[in-house]
Enzyme design. Structure first.
Site, PDB file in Angstrom:
ATOM      1  N   GLU A  30       0.837  -1.218   0.000  1.00 35.52           N
ATOM      2  CA  GLU A  30       0.000   0.000   0.000  1.00 35.52           C
ATOM      3  C   GLU A  30       0.864   1.258   0.000  1.00 35.52           C
ATOM      4  OE1 GLU A  30      -3.087  -0.181  -0.579  1.00 35.52           O
ATOM      5  OE2 GLU A  30      -3.927  -1.980   0.326  1.00 35.52           O
ATOM      6  N   ARG A  34       0.150   3.528  -3.200  1.00 33.49           N
ATOM      7  CA  ARG A  34      -0.576   4.772  -2.905  1.00 33.49           C
ATOM      8  C   ARG A  34       0.379   5.940  -2.737  1.00 33.49           C
ATOM      9  NH1 ARG A  34      -6.152   3.145   0.149  1.00 33.49           N
ATOM     10  NH2 ARG A  34      -6.053   0.927  -0.249  1.00 33.49           N
ATOM     11  N   ASP A 163      -4.563 -10.223  -8.322  1.00 31.09           N
ATOM     12  CA  ASP A 163      -4.891  -9.199  -9.337  1.00 31.09           C
ATOM     13  C   ASP A 163      -3.758  -8.369  -9.965  1.00 31.09           C
ATOM     14  OD1 ASP A 163      -4.705  -7.900  -6.859  1.00 31.09           O
ATOM     15  OD2 ASP A 163      -6.688  -7.024  -6.898  1.00 31.09           O
ATOM     16  N   GLU A 297     -12.724  -0.770  -9.856  1.00 37.27           N
ATOM     17  CA  GLU A 297     -12.343  -1.703 -10.934  1.00 37.27           C
ATOM     18  C   GLU A 297     -13.304  -1.720 -12.121  1.00 37.27           C
ATOM     19  OE1 GLU A 297     -12.330  -2.468  -7.674  1.00 37.27           O
ATOM     20  OE2 GLU A 297     -10.158  -2.542  -7.358  1.00 37.27           O
TER      21      GLU A 297
END
Ligand code: DMJ
Length: 400
Positions: A30, A34, A163, A297
């Protein structure tokens, strides 16, 4: 977006208040997607040095997580002390495919900007470990031991836990200006295995990507897996002539299925996961999967499908989402997730995830822009939708 004042305010915050020495638990993944992704994109879009120096400083702080016998990083790091460990919930101290497999784009840029090859070396080593380990049926399981370099459990998913690993393979190739042929081959092979073993069609004719548990299929698709329509379309653009149409059709069908998961709900927003079993098609069957937390998504795939086909239905579908967000998620202080998409009077979860601004709204904005705003020829979006430039000239440290 011409939000000049807001930008100056945010820049000041990064300069003065962004504390990189927090003594607490941070997710390597993250922080990378991010914060580092956001700082890098801000640097490339504005040329302001402060974003570059903060990105590099933060990148350095992540390096201790790679001190494992294989070089596969652990998932959690204390930015203050440099200590790192594995998530308590990940089986047997394993690292997660979607986490250690979603560092490549940002780390290549860190090496490019600093002239220090260490970042590129770390992610090239991850790739080496992945290429060495045997893949069951050509598939990549989600859990890998950072100690032995072997898979820990045979759960395969293009949704959560897997993913963005696949996303970063095709985007690594694109970002290298199509020079990183190793990444392209890994992507092509992985997609072929996914199609062979995981892609299914429901009785009602909806194409979906199931999950795989040691050879047994779970006929469920997470909201997270809906990014794959866009990814497959992006890859199709560059597939050989005979595969191109095939993959474009697959991307169209998956995006259509994800749209159905929205269209079949009362709010016109999609659930966290939807299933294809016991007569159910593209709807959540469990109470615990009926929520929507402002995830991007589905609109992400609409944006790619629009840019690559210009079929107006993707803008119509995007506009349905805009209206549903206004109707069900807008609250006094911003936007909130909802607990149940199958009721017209949903309750709010009192949370505006940061990916709502970084991704959901950005992809919606781009869906209604001209194609030359952050053109797909010149930019790749990291998995948090932060744009990174394609290396049209030459990356020194990258693909060797
Ligand atoms: C985002 O943080 C990223 O897109 C990540 O890859 C997985 N999904 C969330 C938002 O749903």
């Amino acid at each position: 977006m011409e939000l000049e004042e807001e930008f100056q305010e945010a820049k000041k915050w990064v300069e003065k208040s962004f504390d990189l020495n927090v003594n607490g638990e941070a997710s390597l993944f993250e922080v990378n997607i991010r914060y580092i992704g956001g700082l890098l994109a801000a640097y490339y879009l504005t040329g302001e040095e402060v974003f570059k120096s903060k990105a590099l400083e933060l990148g350095e702080k992540l390096l201790p997580a790679f001190n494992t016998p294989t070089g596969i990083p652990r998932g959690v790091i204390n930015l203050g002390s440099g200590m790192s460990w594995s998530w308590g919930w990940a089986s047997a101290g394993s690292s997660i495919l979607a986490e250690f497999g979603t560092l490549h784009l940002e780390f290549l840029h860190l090496s490019e900007l600093s002239g220090n090859p260490v970042f590129a070396e770390k992610v090239m080593n991850i790739r080496k470990v992945l290429n060495r380990v045997e893949k069951p049926q050509g598939l990549y399981p989600n859990f890998l031991s950072p100690v032995t370099g072997n898979w820990v459990q045979h759960h395969v998913s293009i949704g959560g836990l897997g993913d963005s690993f696949y996303e970063y393979l095709i985007k690594s190739w694109l970002m290298s200006d199509k020079k990183d042929s190793e990444a392209k081959k890994m992507y092509d092979d992985a997609l072929e295995a996914i199609e062979k073993h995981l892609v299914k069609k429901s009785a009602g004719g909806l194409t979906y990507i199931a999950e795989w548990r040691g050879g047994i299929l779970d006929h469920k698709m997470g909201h997270l897996a809906c990014f794959s329509g866009g990814m497959i379309a992006l890859g199709a653009e560059h597939a050989g002539q005979e595969r191109k149409q095939h993959y474009m059709d697959l991307a169209t069908e998956i995006t259509n299925t994800c749209h159905e998961s929205y269209a079949r709900s009362d709010t016109k927003l999609g659930p966290e996961a939807f299933r294809f079993d016991a007569g159910t098609e593209a709807m959540a069957t469990r109470l615990s999967e009926r929520y929507y937390i402002l995830r991007p998504e589905v609109v992400e795939s609409y944006m790619y499908m629009w840019r690559l086909t210009h079929d107006p239905k993707y803008r119509q579908w995007g506009w349905e989402v805009v209206k549903a967000l206004e109707k069900h998620c807008r609250v006094e202080a911003g936007f909130s997730g909802i607990r149940d998409v199958y009721t017209t009077t949903p309750t709010h979860d009192n949370m505006q995830q940061s990916f709502f601004l970084a991704e959901t709204l950005k992809y919606l904005y781009l869906l209604f822009c001209e194609d030359d705003v952050l053109s797909l020829d010149d930019w790749v979006f990291n998995t948090e939708a932060h744009p990174l430039p394609v290396n049209h000239t030459n990356f020194k440290a990258s693909v060797q």
